[in-house]
Design a protein around this motif. Sequence first.
Motif, PDB file in Angstrom:
ATOM      1  N   HIS A  25       0.967  -0.893   0.122  1.00 49.03           N
ATOM      2  CA  HIS A  25       0.421   0.493   0.057  1.00 49.03           C
ATOM      3  C   HIS A  25       0.905   1.294  -0.014  1.00 49.03           C
ATOM      4  CE1 HIS A  25      -4.199   1.955   1.191  1.00 49.03           C
ATOM      5  NE2 HIS A  25      -3.519   2.888   1.010  1.00 49.03           N
ATOM      6  N   HIS A  64       1.439   4.977  -2.660  1.00 45.09           N
ATOM      7  CA  HIS A  64       0.988   5.816  -2.967  1.00 45.09           C
ATOM      8  C   HIS A  64       1.915   6.390  -3.310  1.00 45.09           C
ATOM      9  CE1 HIS A  64      -3.732   6.603  -1.993  1.00 45.09           C
ATOM     10  NE2 HIS A  64      -2.967   5.255  -0.763  1.00 45.09           N
ATOM     11  N   HIS A  76      -5.345   7.466  -5.265  1.00 44.00           N
ATOM     12  CA  HIS A  76      -7.028   7.187  -5.167  1.00 44.00           C
ATOM     13  C   HIS A  76      -7.031   7.277  -6.703  1.00 44.00           C
ATOM     14  CE1 HIS A  76      -6.288   8.199  -0.781  1.00 44.00           C
ATOM     15  NE2 HIS A  76      -5.556   8.532  -0.705  1.00 44.00           N
ATOM     16  N   GLU A 120      -6.465   2.578  -5.361  1.00 44.93           N
ATOM     17  CA  GLU A 120      -7.038   2.388  -3.885  1.00 44.93           C
ATOM     18  C   GLU A 120      -8.013   3.437  -4.402  1.00 44.93           C
ATOM     19  OE1 GLU A 120      -5.445   4.569  -0.483  1.00 44.93           O
ATOM     20  OE2 GLU A 120      -6.935   3.264   0.677  1.00 44.93           O
ATOM     21  N   ASP A 134       0.501   2.398   3.838  1.00 48.47           N
ATOM     22  CA  ASP A 134      -0.234   3.616   3.466  1.00 48.47           C
ATOM     23  C   ASP A 134       0.652   5.118   3.338  1.00 48.47           C
ATOM     24  OD1 ASP A 134      -2.510   4.574   2.039  1.00 48.47           O
ATOM     25  OD2 ASP A 134      -3.091   4.657   4.457  1.00 48.47           O
ATOM     26  N   HIS A 160       2.114   7.696   2.285  1.00 46.33           N
ATOM     27  CA  HIS A 160       2.378   8.691   1.194  1.00 46.33           C
ATOM     28  C   HIS A 160       3.611  10.001   1.307  1.00 46.33           C
ATOM     29  CE1 HIS A 160      -2.166   7.833   1.896  1.00 46.33           C
ATOM     30  NE2 HIS A 160      -2.730   8.943   0.928  1.00 46.33           N
TER      31      HIS A 160
HETATM   32 ZN   LIG Z   1      -3.713   4.262   0.857  1.00 46.19          ZN
END
Ligand SMILES: [Zn+2]
Length: 253
Positions: free
Chosen positions: A16, A18, A51, A76, A215, A217
């Motif tokens: 996960h 981005h 996203h 996602e 996740d 970023h």
């Molecule tokens: Zn995410």
Amino acid sequence: MRRGSVALRRIKADLHVHSCLSPCADLDMSPREIMKTARRRGVDLIGLCDHNSAENIPAAKKAGEQAGVMVLGGMEVASSEEAHFLAFFDDDDELRVFQEYVYQHLAGKNDPQAFGLQVVTDEEDGVTGFCDRLLIGATTLPAEQIVAKVRAARHESLVIAAHVDRESFSIIGQLGFIPPSLALDAVEISSRITAADAKARFFDCRNYPIITGSDAHSPDDIGRSVMWFTVEDGTAGEIKKALAGRDSRKAEF
Ligand SMILES: [Zn+2]
Ligand SMILES: [Zn+2]
């Protein structure tokens, strides 16, 4: 190895992550920077999931090849319930078709001042464009429809309910439960909770394989929360086998 036998290896995966295409991600999350950082931290497989868009997947795959990091291409997706789902496809064409499907059900234009830039790059950090869709928004697609669409792929695919322990933007946070009809390949928990805690606190987590991911970023977070897979390679098909514990494949925290 004997002829016909398959070489399995144990790989470290952050499923996960981005890129700078996500408005909320750091601009230094270029595909090239992500792969260089992953390599430095011994991460063998990156699941790249911006996203509601997969526009940086081609660059990520090339950058991954150059850095020696495998890339699982996906996105996602935000459902109409405002729950996030990770969707991965082994076939690049099927991922592109899925992206078009998501775009058709995603209204609005991005406001870079309010939400951030959505940068599309090549594998050398060159900016090739800016996505002007409202990627931070939710689609009009119900969770059931997203899951069904991903599973209908002709090649292998994976659909995973994202960060189910979070109160916002998760299926459990939004609905209070996981609809039993939702044919998920796995549920993802954040780094803030263990799999045992997740099963104790969220009864529905007992019905699915559990994974975790960072996740990320920003570069700092890449590889912060990883899984170990014993697989032949980093494809959705192999990860699916590992989650099911089939053919000597394994998934471990
Ligand atoms: Zn995410
Ligand atoms: Zn999310």
